[in-house]
Write an enzyme that holds these catalytic residues in place. Structure first.
Site, PDB file in Angstrom:
ATOM      1  N   TYR A   1      47.594  20.016 -30.698  1.00 35.36           N
ATOM      2  CA  TYR A   1      47.457  19.636 -29.369  1.00 35.36           C
ATOM      3  C   TYR A   1      48.982  19.731 -28.547  1.00 35.36           C
ATOM      4  O   TYR A   1      49.040  19.794 -27.489  1.00 35.36           O
ATOM      5  CB  TYR A   1      46.852  18.185 -29.088  1.00 35.36           C
ATOM      6  CG  TYR A   1      45.273  18.101 -29.117  1.00 35.36           C
ATOM      7  CD1 TYR A   1      44.322  18.637 -28.353  1.00 35.36           C
ATOM      8  CD2 TYR A   1      44.687  18.119 -30.478  1.00 35.36           C
ATOM      9  CE1 TYR A   1      43.214  18.734 -28.205  1.00 35.36           C
ATOM     10  CE2 TYR A   1      43.410  18.379 -30.587  1.00 35.36           C
ATOM     11  CZ  TYR A   1      42.526  18.836 -29.507  1.00 35.36           C
ATOM     12  OH  TYR A   1      41.068  18.882 -29.576  1.00 35.36           O
TER      13      TYR A   1
ATOM     14  N   CYS B   1      48.266   8.940 -29.712  1.00 37.83           N
ATOM     15  CA  CYS B   1      49.462   8.405 -29.718  1.00 37.83           C
ATOM     16  C   CYS B   1      49.521   6.897 -29.702  1.00 37.83           C
ATOM     17  O   CYS B   1      50.310   6.290 -30.190  1.00 37.83           O
ATOM     18  CB  CYS B   1      50.147   8.982 -28.476  1.00 37.83           C
ATOM     19  SG  CYS B   1      50.716  10.673 -28.746  1.00 37.83           S
TER      20      CYS B   1
ATOM     21  N   LEU C   1      53.623  15.170 -22.754  1.00 40.66           N
ATOM     22  CA  LEU C   1      52.529  15.557 -22.119  1.00 40.66           C
ATOM     23  C   LEU C   1      51.189  14.697 -22.269  1.00 40.66           C
ATOM     24  O   LEU C   1      51.310  14.355 -23.479  1.00 40.66           O
ATOM     25  CB  LEU C   1      52.316  16.901 -22.315  1.00 40.66           C
ATOM     26  CG  LEU C   1      51.857  17.465 -23.837  1.00 40.66           C
ATOM     27  CD1 LEU C   1      50.308  16.899 -24.261  1.00 40.66           C
ATOM     28  CD2 LEU C   1      52.166  18.873 -24.400  1.00 40.66           C
TER      29      LEU C   1
ATOM     30  N   ASN D   1      51.582  16.851 -37.533  1.00 40.20           N
ATOM     31  CA  ASN D   1      50.651  15.434 -37.193  1.00 40.20           C
ATOM     32  C   ASN D   1      51.432  14.468 -38.228  1.00 40.20           C
ATOM     33  O   ASN D   1      51.760  14.886 -39.214  1.00 40.20           O
ATOM     34  CB  ASN D   1      49.240  15.524 -37.552  1.00 40.20           C
ATOM     35  CG  ASN D   1      48.707  16.321 -38.716  1.00 40.20           C
ATOM     36  OD1 ASN D   1      49.576  17.457 -39.027  1.00 40.20           O
ATOM     37  ND2 ASN D   1      47.600  16.131 -39.285  1.00 40.20           N
TER      38      ASN D   1
ATOM     39  N   GLY E   1      52.790  23.931 -36.835  1.00 42.05           N
ATOM     40  CA  GLY E   1      52.165  23.150 -36.273  1.00 42.05           C
ATOM     41  C   GLY E   1      51.225  23.670 -34.961  1.00 42.05           C
ATOM     42  O   GLY E   1      51.768  23.641 -33.880  1.00 42.05           O
TER      43      GLY E   1
HETATM   44  C1  UDX Z   1      49.849   9.556 -23.896  1.00 42.40           C
HETATM   45  C2  UDX Z   1      50.913   9.495 -23.061  1.00 42.40           C
HETATM   46  O1  UDX Z   1      50.479   9.451 -21.608  1.00 42.40           O
HETATM   47  C3  UDX Z   1      51.670  10.753 -23.138  1.00 42.40           C
HETATM   48  O2  UDX Z   1      53.023  10.804 -22.418  1.00 42.40           O
HETATM   49  C4  UDX Z   1      52.263  10.840 -24.674  1.00 42.40           C
HETATM   50  O3  UDX Z   1      53.058  12.170 -24.719  1.00 42.40           O
HETATM   51  C5  UDX Z   1      51.051  11.071 -25.498  1.00 42.40           C
HETATM   52  O4  UDX Z   1      50.057   9.754 -25.237  1.00 42.40           O
HETATM   53  P1  UDX Z   1      47.388  10.816 -24.073  1.00 42.40           P
HETATM   54  O5  UDX Z   1      47.050  10.056 -25.104  1.00 42.40           O
HETATM   55  O6  UDX Z   1      47.314  12.190 -24.174  1.00 42.40           O
HETATM   56  O7  UDX Z   1      48.989  10.921 -23.584  1.00 42.40           O
HETATM   57  O8  UDX Z   1      46.554  10.632 -22.502  1.00 42.40           O
HETATM   58  P2  UDX Z   1      46.909   9.134 -21.446  1.00 42.40           P
HETATM   59  O9  UDX Z   1      46.531   9.787 -20.305  1.00 42.40           O
HETATM   60  O10 UDX Z   1      48.146   8.586 -21.629  1.00 42.40           O
HETATM   61  O11 UDX Z   1      45.588   8.238 -21.855  1.00 42.40           O
HETATM   62  C6  UDX Z   1      45.743   7.431 -23.094  1.00 42.40           C
HETATM   63  C7  UDX Z   1      44.319   6.523 -23.081  1.00 42.40           C
HETATM   64  O12 UDX Z   1      44.522   5.422 -22.188  1.00 42.40           O
HETATM   65  C8  UDX Z   1      42.991   7.250 -22.867  1.00 42.40           C
HETATM   66  O13 UDX Z   1      41.943   6.793 -23.520  1.00 42.40           O
HETATM   67  C9  UDX Z   1      42.755   6.756 -21.322  1.00 42.40           C
HETATM   68  O14 UDX Z   1      41.437   6.698 -20.924  1.00 42.40           O
HETATM   69  C10 UDX Z   1      43.300   5.479 -21.195  1.00 42.40           C
HETATM   70  N1  UDX Z   1      43.734   4.952 -19.925  1.00 42.40           N
HETATM   71  C11 UDX Z   1      44.796   5.663 -19.303  1.00 42.40           C
HETATM   72  C12 UDX Z   1      43.097   3.886 -19.378  1.00 42.40           C
HETATM   73  O15 UDX Z   1      42.284   3.353 -20.092  1.00 42.40           O
HETATM   74  N2  UDX Z   1      43.296   3.496 -18.266  1.00 42.40           N
HETATM   75  C13 UDX Z   1      44.572   4.181 -17.478  1.00 42.40           C
HETATM   76  O16 UDX Z   1      44.774   3.619 -16.405  1.00 42.40           O
HETATM   77  C14 UDX Z   1      45.157   5.225 -17.943  1.00 42.40           C
HETATM   78  P1  ADP Z   2      49.362  16.766 -32.666  1.00 41.66           P
HETATM   79  O1  ADP Z   2      48.322  16.246 -31.553  1.00 41.66           O
HETATM   80  O2  ADP Z   2      50.384  15.855 -32.930  1.00 41.66           O
HETATM   81  O3  ADP Z   2      49.635  18.303 -31.956  1.00 41.66           O
HETATM   82  P2  ADP Z   2      47.440  18.073 -34.522  1.00 41.66           P
HETATM   83  O4  ADP Z   2      46.744  17.423 -35.681  1.00 41.66           O
HETATM   84  O5  ADP Z   2      46.578  18.597 -33.364  1.00 41.66           O
HETATM   85  O6  ADP Z   2      48.610  17.022 -33.927  1.00 41.66           O
HETATM   86  O7  ADP Z   2      48.218  19.390 -35.075  1.00 41.66           O
HETATM   87  C1  ADP Z   2      49.114  19.403 -36.080  1.00 41.66           C
HETATM   88  C2  ADP Z   2      48.974  20.595 -36.953  1.00 41.66           C
HETATM   89  O8  ADP Z   2      49.990  20.814 -37.868  1.00 41.66           O
HETATM   90  C3  ADP Z   2      47.909  20.804 -37.690  1.00 41.66           C
HETATM   91  O9  ADP Z   2      47.004  21.906 -37.346  1.00 41.66           O
HETATM   92  C4  ADP Z   2      48.064  20.841 -39.068  1.00 41.66           C
HETATM   93  O10 ADP Z   2      47.192  22.053 -39.785  1.00 41.66           O
HETATM   94  C5  ADP Z   2      49.431  21.556 -38.798  1.00 41.66           C
HETATM   95  N1  ADP Z   2      50.440  21.201 -40.152  1.00 41.66           N
HETATM   96  C6  ADP Z   2      50.357  20.221 -40.728  1.00 41.66           C
HETATM   97  N2  ADP Z   2      51.445  20.081 -41.779  1.00 41.66           N
HETATM   98  C7  ADP Z   2      52.027  21.543 -41.823  1.00 41.66           C
HETATM   99  C8  ADP Z   2      52.844  22.266 -42.466  1.00 41.66           C
HETATM  100  N3  ADP Z   2      53.776  21.743 -43.568  1.00 41.66           N
HETATM  101  N4  ADP Z   2      52.767  23.489 -42.099  1.00 41.66           N
HETATM  102  C9  ADP Z   2      52.277  23.994 -41.150  1.00 41.66           C
HETATM  103  N5  ADP Z   2      51.511  23.531 -40.511  1.00 41.66           N
HETATM  104  C10 ADP Z   2      50.985  22.309 -40.699  1.00 41.66           C
END
Ligand code: UDX
Ligand code: ADP
Length: 464
Positions: A14, A278, A165, A93, A11
Site C-alpha cells: 500500500y 499505522c 499518505l 511491512n 515491497g
Molecule cells: C494514516 C495517516 O493519516 C497517514 O498520514 C499515515 O501515512 C498512515 O496512517 P491511514 O491509516 O491510511 O493514514 O488513514 P486515516 O485517514 O488517517 O484514517 C485512519 C483511521 O482513523 C480510519 O479508520 C479512519 O476511519 C479513522 N478516522 C479518521 C476517524 O475515525 N475519524 C477521523 O476524524 C479521521
Molecule cells: P505497507 O502498507 O507498509 O505497504 P504491505 O504489507 O502492503 O505494507 O506491503 C509490504 C510488501 O513488502 C509485501 O507485499 C511483502 O511481500 C513485501 N516484502 C516483505 N519483505 C520483503 C523482502 N525481503 N523482499 C521483497 N519484498 C518483501
C-alpha cells in the site's frame, strides 16, 4: 550533484506501490522498478487489465497504466533490481511483534533486516538506501550497521523518508503533499544523498515543502504525526460517550471546537474506532520506545489512545447486543463495510473485524457487504484473531456482493465503513425486507437520521 536515474523499491504494498507509481509518473527520466517476494502480488500489478492491480486506490490504476512498461516495472527479481539501482527504497511491512521481547508492542523488523542483508550481499556499487516503512527511531542506524559490516565494500548512505499518505486519498496526498520529509546524516556525504532525493521530489513538489532533518528527527516525526492524529480520533471518541449520556451531539461539539483555528476542523469525526495499518502499530511502537528509555508517564499517556480506541469498538458491539433486547443469538446482523475506511480495500485493524468477533461470541449471524473487499480477505481477518475455528467463522459470517441481500431479513444493520454509496441506497426498500423492529447502528455518522427514523428504523449514531 547526484542525479538518480534508476530507483528500486522493495515491497509492492500500500505504500510502495502508489508512491513509486507517482514517482515514475512525475519523473519520466527515472526508471522505477518495484520488487516483491510475493509473486502473486507482482503478477496482479502486471495484470493486463489495470483494474486488477492488487490495491484499490482512487486514481492509481490510471497512473499505473500511464507509466507501466515505460519507466515503471513490477518484478520478483529482487537482486537484479537492487544491483541496477542507485537508490533503493525499503517499503516492506513492519507489523507489531507477535512473539518474544516487545510482543504486542515493538515493531517486528525481521523483514527490514532481511532487506538490508540482501542489499549488502548484492550491491557492487555505492547506493542510497531510503527507509520508507514506518520504523522505530534509530532503525537507520541498525540498517547502516548491517550494510557496512556485511557488504562487499560498496558504500551506503541511509535516508529516512517517511510516507504520510493516507489510504483512499493516496494519489492526491502524493501529488500534493503537505510536506516531504527527508532525514540524513549531517556529514558531507549524507547531505549529498539528501540532495539526490530532494532532486527526485523537486520534479513536482515545491522546494519549500521539502524538509530536511537529521535521521532520528525524521524517524520520530512519523511516529509523532500518527500518534497526534490518532489521539484526535480517540479524544473525540471519548467525548462521544459522554455526549450519549448527556444529550449533547458529538457532531455539534466537533464543529464548535473545530472552528477554533488552534484546534482545526479536520480529523474530528467520531467513529466506531480508528483502524488501518499505522495508528495502533505506531503508537504501540512509541509506547515501547518510551518504556525502553524508562519514560513510564510518556508511555502511559500514549497507550491510553489505543485503550480508548479498543473501548470504542467494544462498546459499539455491546450496545448492539444490549439494544437488541440483550440477545443477538441466531439473529442476522448486516455489516455495511469491512474496510478500515472508505475508498480502500485495505482491512488491516479495521473496527469491523473486532465488532464481528464480539458479535460472533454472542452467536449472531453476520452478513457482510463491502464494495471493494474480497470474501477471502474477510475470512482471513476473522480467522487471524484465532478466537474460534475457521469452520465456525465460516458458519457465522456470510459475505454477499449485494447490499440489499445482505440486509434482507436482518434484525439490524451496522455501518462500519463510511462508503459514500451507503447514503444513496433505497432505504425504504431495505426496511421493507428486514425483520421488525428494524435497527440501524451507524458507526460512522454518515446516514440521515431523520430520514431513517421517518421510514420506521430504530436508529442510533455514535455520540448522539
Ligand atoms: C494514516 C495517516 O493519516 C497517514 O498520514 C499515515 O501515512 C498512515 O496512517 P491511514 O491509516 O491510511 O493514514 O488513514 P486515516 O485517514 O488517517 O484514517 C485512519 C483511521 O482513523 C480510519 O479508520 C479512519 O476511519 C479513522 N478516522 C479518521 C476517524 O475515525 N475519524 C477521523 O476524524 C479521521
Ligand atoms: P505497507 O502498507 O507498509 O505497504 P504491505 O504489507 O502492503 O505494507 O506491503 C509490504 C510488501 O513488502 C509485501 O507485499 C511483502 O511481500 C513485501 N516484502 C516483505 N519483505 C520483503 C523482502 N525481503 N523482499 C521483497 N519484498 C518483501
Amino acid at each position: 550533484m547526484i542525479s538518480v536515474k534508476n530507483i528500486c523499491c522493495i515491497g509492492a504494498g500500500y505504500v510502495g506501490g502508489p508512491t513509486m507509481a507517482v514517482i515514475a509518473h512525475k519523473c519520466p527520466d527515472i526508471k522505477v522498478t518495484i520488487v516483491d517476494l510475493n509473486a502473486e502480488r507482482i503478477a496482479a500489478w502486471n495484470d493486463e487489465d489495470v483494474n486488477n492491480i492488487p490495491i484499490y486506490e482512487p486514481g492509481l490504476a490510471e497512473i499505473v497504466k500511464s507509466a507501466r512498461g515505460k519507466n515503471l516495472f513490477f518484478s520478483t527479481e529482487v537482486e537484479k533490481a537492487i544491483d541496477e539501482a542507485e537508490m533503493i527504497f525499503i517499503s516492506v511491512n513492519t507489523p507489531t511483534k507477535t512473539y518474544g521481547v516487545g510482543k504486542g508492542m515493538a515493531a517486528d523488523l525481521k523483514y527490514i533486516e532481511l532487506c538490508a542483508r540482501q542489499i549488502a550481499t548484492v550491491a557492487k556499487s555505492n547506493k542510497i538506501v531510503v527507509e520508507k516503512s514506518t520504523l522505530p527511531v534509530r532503525t537507520a542506524e541498525a540498517i547502516k550497521n548491517i550494510l557496512d559490516n556485511t557488504g562487499n565494500g560498496a558504500r551506503f548512505q541511509i535516508l529516512s523518508n517517511p510516507e504520510f499518505l493516507a489510504e483512499g486519498t493516496a494519489i492526491d496526498d502524493l501529488i500534493n503533499p503537505d510536506r516531504v520529509l527527508i532525514g540524513g546524516d549531517t556529514d558531507e556525504e549524507g547531505q549529498k544523498a539528501i540532495e539526490a532525493l530532494v532532486n527526485v521530489y523537486s520534479n513536482w513538489v515545491p522546494k519549500e515543502k521539502i524538509l530536511t532533518t537529521n535521521v532520528w528527527s525524521s524517524e520520530l516525526s512519523k511516529l509523532t504525526a500518527n500518534a497526534f492524529l490518532a489521539q484526535r480520533v480517540s479524544s473525540i471518541n471519548a467525548m462521544s460517550e459522554l455526549c450519549e449520556k448527556t444529550g449533547a451531539d458529538v457532531n455539534e461539539v466537533a464543529r464548535a471546537i473545530g472552528m477554533d483555528s488552534r484546534i482545526g476542523s479536520k480529523f474530528l469525526k467520531s467513529s466506531v474506532g480508528f483502524g488501518g495499518s499505522c495508528f495502533q502499530k505506531d503508537i504501540l511502537n512509541l509506547v515501547y520506545i518510551a518504556k525502553s528509555y524508562g519514560l513510564k508517564e510518556v508511555a502511559d499517556y500514549w497507550e491510553q489512545v489505543v485503550i480508548m480506541n479498543d473501548h470504542q469498538k467494544k462498546r459499539f458491539a455491546t450496545n448492539i447486543v444490549k439494544t437488541l433486547y440483550n440477545t443477538v443469538s441466531g439473529k442476522k446482523i448486516a455489516f455495511l463495510g469491512w474496510a478500515f475506511k472508505k475508498d480502500t480495500n485495505d482491512t488491516r485493524e479495521s473496527a469491523a473485524i473486532y465488532v464481528a468477533d464480539d458479535l460472533l461470541n454472542e452467536q449472531a449471524n453476520i452478513a457482510v457487504y463491502d464494495p471493494k473487499v474480497e470474501e477471502s480477505i474477510i475470512y482471513r481477518d476473522i480467522n487471524y484473531l484465532g478466537t474460534r475455528a475457521a469452520e465456525e467463522n465460516k458458519q457465522g459470517i456470510e459475505v454477499l456482493n449485494d447490499p440489499y441481500n445482505a440486509c434482507k431479513d436482518a434484525h439490524a444493520i451496522a455501518v462500519l465503513t463510511e462508503w459514500d454509496e451507503f447514503k444513496t441506497y433505497d432505504w425504504q426498500k431495505i426496511y421493507n425486507n428486514m425483520k421488525k423492529p428494524a435497527f440501524v447502528f451507524d458507526g460512522r455518522n454518515i446516514l440521515d437520521a431523520d430520514k431513517l427514523k421517518n421510514i420506521g428504523f430504530i436508529f442510533q449514531q455514535i455520540g448522539k
